[in-house]
Design a protein around this motif. Sequence first.
Motif, PDB file in Angstrom:
ATOM      1  N   ARG A  84       0.841  -1.198   0.000  1.00  0.00           N
ATOM      2  CA  ARG A  84       0.000   0.000   0.000  1.00  0.00           C
ATOM      3  C   ARG A  84       0.879   1.253   0.000  1.00  0.00           C
ATOM      4  NH1 ARG A  84      -1.902   0.450   4.957  1.00  0.00           N
ATOM      5  NH2 ARG A  84      -3.320  -1.305   4.821  1.00  0.00           N
ATOM      6  N   GLY A  85       0.565   2.140  -0.922  1.00  0.00           N
ATOM      7  CA  GLY A  85       1.308   3.391  -1.025  1.00  0.00           C
ATOM      8  C   GLY A  85       2.363   3.402  -2.112  1.00  0.00           C
ATOM      9  N   ASP A  86       2.774   2.239  -2.618  1.00  0.00           N
ATOM     10  CA  ASP A  86       3.793   2.268  -3.670  1.00  0.00           C
ATOM     11  C   ASP A  86       3.154   2.183  -5.062  1.00  0.00           C
ATOM     12  OD1 ASP A  86       3.476  -0.488  -4.376  1.00  0.00           O
ATOM     13  OD2 ASP A  86       5.195  -1.126  -3.183  1.00  0.00           O
ATOM     14  N   GLU A  87       3.968   2.426  -6.068  1.00  0.00           N
ATOM     15  CA  GLU A  87       3.478   2.487  -7.455  1.00  0.00           C
ATOM     16  C   GLU A  87       2.941   1.135  -7.934  1.00  0.00           C
ATOM     17  OE1 GLU A  87       2.389   4.150 -11.063  1.00  0.00           O
ATOM     18  OE2 GLU A  87       2.842   5.059  -9.115  1.00  0.00           O
ATOM     19  N   PHE A 145       1.498  -1.208  -6.151  1.00  0.00           N
ATOM     20  CA  PHE A 145       0.171  -1.365  -5.550  1.00  0.00           C
ATOM     21  C   PHE A 145      -0.859  -0.573  -6.356  1.00  0.00           C
ATOM     22  CE2 PHE A 145      -3.297  -0.335  -2.714  1.00  0.00           C
ATOM     23  CZ  PHE A 145      -3.446  -1.429  -1.877  1.00  0.00           C
ATOM     24  N   ARG A 146      -0.553   0.677  -6.649  1.00  0.00           N
ATOM     25  CA  ARG A 146      -1.503   1.530  -7.395  1.00  0.00           C
ATOM     26  C   ARG A 146      -1.810   0.946  -8.776  1.00  0.00           C
ATOM     27  NH1 ARG A 146       1.167   5.421  -4.366  1.00  0.00           N
ATOM     28  NH2 ARG A 146       2.840   5.739  -5.864  1.00  0.00           N
ATOM     29  N   LYS A 147      -0.783   0.433  -9.443  1.00  0.00           N
ATOM     30  CA  LYS A 147      -0.991  -0.136 -10.778  1.00  0.00           C
ATOM     31  C   LYS A 147      -1.838  -1.406 -10.713  1.00  0.00           C
ATOM     32  CE  LYS A 147       2.823  -0.087 -13.430  1.00  0.00           C
ATOM     33  NZ  LYS A 147       4.274  -0.019 -13.793  1.00  0.00           N
ATOM     34  N   ILE A 148      -1.568  -2.266  -9.723  1.00  0.00           N
ATOM     35  CA  ILE A 148      -2.378  -3.480  -9.581  1.00  0.00           C
ATOM     36  C   ILE A 148      -3.813  -3.107  -9.244  1.00  0.00           C
ATOM     37  CG2 ILE A 148      -2.767  -5.581  -8.227  1.00  0.00           C
ATOM     38  CD1 ILE A 148       0.317  -5.789  -7.924  1.00  0.00           C
ATOM     39  N   LEU A 149      -4.004  -2.193  -8.288  1.00  0.00           N
ATOM     40  CA  LEU A 149      -5.349  -1.761  -7.904  1.00  0.00           C
ATOM     41  C   LEU A 149      -6.119  -1.258  -9.126  1.00  0.00           C
ATOM     42  CD1 LEU A 149      -7.317  -1.331  -5.511  1.00  0.00           C
ATOM     43  CD2 LEU A 149      -6.398   1.005  -5.341  1.00  0.00           C
ATOM     44  N   GLY A 150      -5.451  -0.541 -10.004  1.00  0.00           N
ATOM     45  CA  GLY A 150      -6.089  -0.014 -11.210  1.00  0.00           C
ATOM     46  C   GLY A 150      -6.545  -1.072 -12.188  1.00  0.00           C
ATOM     47  N   ALA A 166      -6.198  -3.084   1.455  1.00  0.00           N
ATOM     48  CA  ALA A 166      -5.200  -4.143   1.669  1.00  0.00           C
ATOM     49  C   ALA A 166      -3.840  -3.531   1.994  1.00  0.00           C
ATOM     50  CB  ALA A 166      -5.090  -5.024   0.420  1.00  0.00           C
ATOM     51  N   GLY A 167      -3.052  -4.261   2.752  1.00  0.00           N
ATOM     52  CA  GLY A 167      -1.685  -3.834   3.020  1.00  0.00           C
ATOM     53  C   GLY A 167      -0.773  -4.125   1.847  1.00  0.00           C
ATOM     54  N   ALA A 168      -1.162  -5.100   1.027  1.00  0.00           N
ATOM     55  CA  ALA A 168      -0.385  -5.458  -0.165  1.00  0.00           C
ATOM     56  C   ALA A 168      -1.323  -6.041  -1.212  1.00  0.00           C
ATOM     57  CB  ALA A 168       0.707  -6.472   0.176  1.00  0.00           C
TER      58      ALA A 168
END
Length: 196
Positions: free
Chosen positions: A61-64, A66-71, A84-86
Amino acid sequence: MRKPADSSAPLADLIGERWSPRALDETGEVTWEQLRALLEAARWAPSFGNTQPARFLVGRRGDETFRKILGTLTERNQAWAHRAGALLVAIMVTRNEKGEVPYAEYGLGLAGQNLALQAVHEGLVTHQMAGFDAEAVRAAFDVPDEAVPRVAIAVGVQGEAEVLGEERAVDRERAERKRLSLNEMAFTDGWGKPAF
């Protein structure tokens, strides 16, 4: 909230306690050390001919990453997985230097199960998701053709069901876990003839 398996035989705690919550604590941390342990567990899963087809993209959470996977997740999964924490994406390698990798999907599944059970040991929870865009993952992370993004995995600290908001989601989170009975899945002396 615990939801131990209602089993007909005693189970190892790691198996009996494992389930897939969506209610995650958005302040709960998943450390790099914990992720290392989860991925080591995945690494030591059995695979056909020791082909080891499992690969993982890993973001905290908070890294690039994570953001790309979430997207790449469906809106429905994004609605809860952002806590999620990861976030990980499990990928199966279908070809290696020897050619086609037999049973790659099965090998990835075994690695994913080892990862989920290690998470229980670490005091974490996991939720594996088919609801993501595999082609978006491929593009965002330059995944080669012989590697197939197969499932996204949220890892975190379990939270209260109420964080899910809508009543239906909260009720689903609290619902009893159900599985087929053994007499519906284990047969002997012919299909459909229960072994137990």
